[in-house]
Design an enzyme around this catalytic site. Structure first.
Site, mmCIF file in Angstrom:
data_model
loop_
_atom_site.group_PDB
_atom_site.id
_atom_site.type_symbol
_atom_site.label_atom_id
_atom_site.label_comp_id
_atom_site.label_asym_id
_atom_site.label_seq_id
_atom_site.Cartn_x
_atom_site.Cartn_y
_atom_site.Cartn_z
ATOM 1 N N HIS A 1 -1.885 -5.425 1.200
ATOM 2 C CA HIS A 1 -2.874 -6.450 0.974
ATOM 3 C C HIS A 1 -2.503 -7.312 0.526
ATOM 4 O O HIS A 1 -1.273 -7.552 0.090
ATOM 5 C CB HIS A 1 -3.561 -5.724 0.693
ATOM 6 C CG HIS A 1 -4.850 -6.723 -0.159
ATOM 7 N ND1 HIS A 1 -5.882 -7.383 0.848
ATOM 8 C CD2 HIS A 1 -5.084 -7.726 -1.668
ATOM 9 C CE1 HIS A 1 -6.416 -7.614 0.096
ATOM 10 N NE2 HIS A 1 -5.782 -8.263 -1.184
ATOM 11 N N GLU B 1 -9.304 -10.495 -7.844
ATOM 12 C CA GLU B 1 -8.270 -9.336 -7.641
ATOM 13 C C GLU B 1 -7.282 -9.288 -7.997
ATOM 14 O O GLU B 1 -7.229 -7.903 -9.028
ATOM 15 C CB GLU B 1 -7.512 -9.174 -5.659
ATOM 16 C CG GLU B 1 -8.266 -8.543 -4.910
ATOM 17 C CD GLU B 1 -7.970 -9.294 -3.267
ATOM 18 O OE1 GLU B 1 -9.322 -9.545 -2.367
ATOM 19 O OE2 GLU B 1 -6.887 -9.694 -3.604
ATOM 20 N N ARG C 1 3.432 -6.526 8.843
ATOM 21 C CA ARG C 1 2.449 -6.051 9.576
ATOM 22 C C ARG C 1 3.023 -5.968 10.761
ATOM 23 O O ARG C 1 3.154 -4.520 11.769
ATOM 24 C CB ARG C 1 0.559 -5.961 9.849
ATOM 25 C CG ARG C 1 0.296 -5.624 8.513
ATOM 26 C CD ARG C 1 -1.000 -6.234 8.533
ATOM 27 N NE ARG C 1 -1.483 -6.124 7.287
ATOM 28 C CZ ARG C 1 -2.864 -6.408 6.831
ATOM 29 N NH1 ARG C 1 -3.197 -7.492 7.008
ATOM 30 N NH2 ARG C 1 -3.600 -6.403 5.616
ATOM 31 N N ASN D 1 -1.767 -0.578 7.326
ATOM 32 C CA ASN D 1 -1.019 -1.629 7.771
ATOM 33 C C ASN D 1 -0.194 -2.442 6.456
ATOM 34 O O ASN D 1 0.154 -3.332 6.522
ATOM 35 C CB ASN D 1 -2.025 -2.775 8.397
ATOM 36 C CG ASN D 1 -3.458 -2.764 7.425
ATOM 37 O OD1 ASN D 1 -3.442 -2.370 6.186
ATOM 38 N ND2 ASN D 1 -3.839 -3.302 7.618
ATOM 39 N N PHE E 1 -14.974 3.291 8.116
ATOM 40 C CA PHE E 1 -13.420 3.515 7.590
ATOM 41 C C PHE E 1 -13.799 3.023 5.553
ATOM 42 O O PHE E 1 -12.384 3.765 5.418
ATOM 43 C CB PHE E 1 -12.838 2.289 7.836
ATOM 44 C CG PHE E 1 -12.948 1.572 7.592
ATOM 45 C CD1 PHE E 1 -11.956 0.535 6.979
ATOM 46 C CD2 PHE E 1 -14.012 0.019 8.800
ATOM 47 C CE1 PHE E 1 -12.662 -0.838 6.557
ATOM 48 C CE2 PHE E 1 -13.321 -1.114 8.501
ATOM 49 C CZ PHE E 1 -13.333 -1.636 7.663
ATOM 50 N N THR F 1 -4.876 -8.350 10.098
ATOM 51 C CA THR F 1 -5.201 -6.706 9.845
ATOM 52 C C THR F 1 -4.596 -6.014 10.927
ATOM 53 O O THR F 1 -3.783 -4.542 10.582
ATOM 54 C CB THR F 1 -6.488 -6.540 9.726
ATOM 55 O OG1 THR F 1 -7.333 -7.935 8.614
ATOM 56 C CG2 THR F 1 -7.575 -5.896 9.331
ATOM 57 N N LYS G 1 0.428 -1.456 0.452
ATOM 58 C CA LYS G 1 0.172 -0.418 0.470
ATOM 59 C C LYS G 1 0.748 1.460 -0.478
ATOM 60 O O LYS G 1 1.746 0.915 0.468
ATOM 61 C CB LYS G 1 -0.728 -0.217 1.481
ATOM 62 C CG LYS G 1 -1.979 -1.370 1.266
ATOM 63 C CD LYS G 1 -2.542 -1.182 2.911
ATOM 64 C CE LYS G 1 -3.849 -2.821 2.412
ATOM 65 N NZ LYS G 1 -4.675 -2.443 3.835
ATOM 66 N N ARG H 1 -0.852 -14.933 3.681
ATOM 67 C CA ARG H 1 -1.748 -13.855 4.653
ATOM 68 C C ARG H 1 -0.791 -14.175 6.709
ATOM 69 O O ARG H 1 -0.739 -13.267 6.610
ATOM 70 C CB ARG H 1 -3.071 -14.724 5.263
ATOM 71 C CG ARG H 1 -3.664 -14.482 4.114
ATOM 72 C CD ARG H 1 -4.639 -13.209 4.008
ATOM 73 N NE ARG H 1 -5.251 -12.420 5.322
ATOM 74 C CZ ARG H 1 -6.473 -10.935 5.001
ATOM 75 N NH1 ARG H 1 -5.611 -10.296 3.955
ATOM 76 N NH2 ARG H 1 -6.617 -11.024 6.340
HETATM 77 N N1 LIG Z 1 -11.291 -0.494 12.223
HETATM 78 C C1 LIG Z 1 -10.446 0.139 10.208
HETATM 79 N N2 LIG Z 1 -9.935 1.056 10.974
HETATM 80 C C2 LIG Z 1 -9.228 1.571 9.500
HETATM 81 N N3 LIG Z 1 -8.914 1.222 8.801
HETATM 82 C C3 LIG Z 1 -9.289 -0.017 8.616
HETATM 83 C C4 LIG Z 1 -10.255 -0.515 9.728
HETATM 84 N N4 LIG Z 1 -10.567 -2.143 9.318
HETATM 85 C C5 LIG Z 1 -9.900 -2.375 8.486
HETATM 86 N N5 LIG Z 1 -9.061 -1.170 7.447
HETATM 87 C C6 LIG Z 1 -8.793 -1.398 6.596
HETATM 88 O O1 LIG Z 1 -9.363 -2.285 5.605
HETATM 89 C C7 LIG Z 1 -8.480 -2.863 5.094
HETATM 90 C C8 LIG Z 1 -9.211 -4.257 4.478
HETATM 91 O O2 LIG Z 1 -10.147 -4.894 5.863
HETATM 92 P P1 LIG Z 1 -10.067 -6.270 5.961
HETATM 93 O O3 LIG Z 1 -11.084 -6.707 6.844
HETATM 94 O O4 LIG Z 1 -10.881 -6.582 4.731
HETATM 95 O O5 LIG Z 1 -8.963 -6.617 5.935
HETATM 96 P P2 LIG Z 1 -7.772 -7.233 5.573
HETATM 97 O O6 LIG Z 1 -8.287 -8.621 4.708
HETATM 98 O O7 LIG Z 1 -6.255 -8.035 6.602
HETATM 99 O O8 LIG Z 1 -6.927 -6.030 4.561
HETATM 100 P P3 LIG Z 1 -6.694 -6.060 3.402
HETATM 101 O O9 LIG Z 1 -7.620 -6.432 2.333
HETATM 102 O O10 LIG Z 1 -5.835 -5.335 2.881
HETATM 103 O O11 LIG Z 1 -5.778 -7.291 3.114
HETATM 104 C C9 LIG Z 1 -7.052 -3.490 5.714
HETATM 105 O O12 LIG Z 1 -6.462 -3.574 5.162
HETATM 106 C C10 LIG Z 1 -7.332 -1.617 6.713
HETATM 107 O O13 LIG Z 1 -6.176 -0.851 5.782
#
Ligand SMILES: Nc1ncnc2c1ncn2[C@@H]1O[C@H](COP(=O)(O)OP(=O)(O)OP(=O)(O)O)[C@@H](O)[C@H]1O
Length: 223
Positions: free
Chosen positions: A187, A198, A174, A184, A128, A163, A80, A157
């Protein structure tokens, strides 16, 4: 006898059509071969449809994300904007390379709002979401990649970590480099279906390379 040869022929046809890269589950990709089956005769088409309904797992296990559960499985991984801005690209790529995974596609780009929204469409109702889209499209580029190898979706993962970096293993990307869920760094696809979506969203099929790294058999063999 005829039934056996027909079954064998149709299985081969189903497998080769499913092997072709597609952004759709292979069941959809297999439809043209069912159409060809119609041309071969109603009996053949009918049998193919029966086979399709009988073996959904086989037919859905091959997409642009490779073949689920094999060394050809693929995951979409994106560094990111914070990862790029913090100059962590080399370190993050090294984690996947050193584990033994194969880089089959990589590009740097600033995603459009439409692309970011589609990528995170499953989170559109979350509070968010708007901030997330703004962060991804901030103008600092992302590095979009496709990695290939055995169990790469699940293991990717684990390399990435939880996350919320506060919950991430210290050895994960992370857990080592991030502290905030909103920044974070990276992805990685969380399932075969999302990897299929994707990879198809971010890459054209011709952008994915097909080659064998020199150590591939030493990394991927089971015996
Ligand atoms: N509570 C939150 N506040 C702010 N941003 C958040 C929050 N939860 C998730 N995100 C953002 O949204 C992204 C996608 O959330 P998701 O729940 O899909 O987690 P993830 O699958 O681990 O992340 P990613 O899809 O980025 O790999 C997170 O990586 C983070 O950047």
């Amino acid at each position: 006898m005829f039934a056996n040869s027909l079954r064998q022929g149709l299985r081969t046809a189903s497998r080769s059509s499913a092997r072709a890269f597609s952004t759709l589950p292979a069941r959809a990709a297999a439809r043209p071969s069912l159409g060809a089956g119609v041309a071969m005769g109603a009996a053949v088409a009918g049998y193919a449809m029966y086979e399709a309904s009988r073996s959904p797992l086989l037919l859905e296990s091959k997409t642009i994300a490779g073949e689920k559960g094999t060394a050809s499985e693929r995951s979409f991984v994106m560094i990111k904007p914070d990862g790029v801005s913090r100059q962590l690209v080399g370190k993050i790529i090294s984690r996947f390379e050193e584990r033994g995974y194969k880089l089959v596609a990589v590009k740097s780009l600033t995603p459009s709002e439409a692309l970011a929204k589609e990528h995170y469409s499953d989170l559109s109702a979350r509070p968010f979401y708007a901030g997330l889209v703004k962060y991804i499209t901030s103008g600092t580029p992302v590095v979009a990649m496709v990695w290939e190898g055995k169990d790469v979706i699940k293991q990717g993962r684990r390399i990435v970590g939880a996350t919320n970096p506060q919950d991430a293993d210290p050895g994960s990307v992370r857990g080592q480099y991030a502290v905030s869920v909103g920044r974070n760094l990276i992805h990685a696809s969380d399932a075969f279906d999302s990897a299929t979506k994707e990879i198809g969203l971010w890459f054209a099929p011709e952008e994915l390379s097909d080659y064998e790294p020199i150590a591939w058999p030493w990394v991927m063999a089971d015996n």
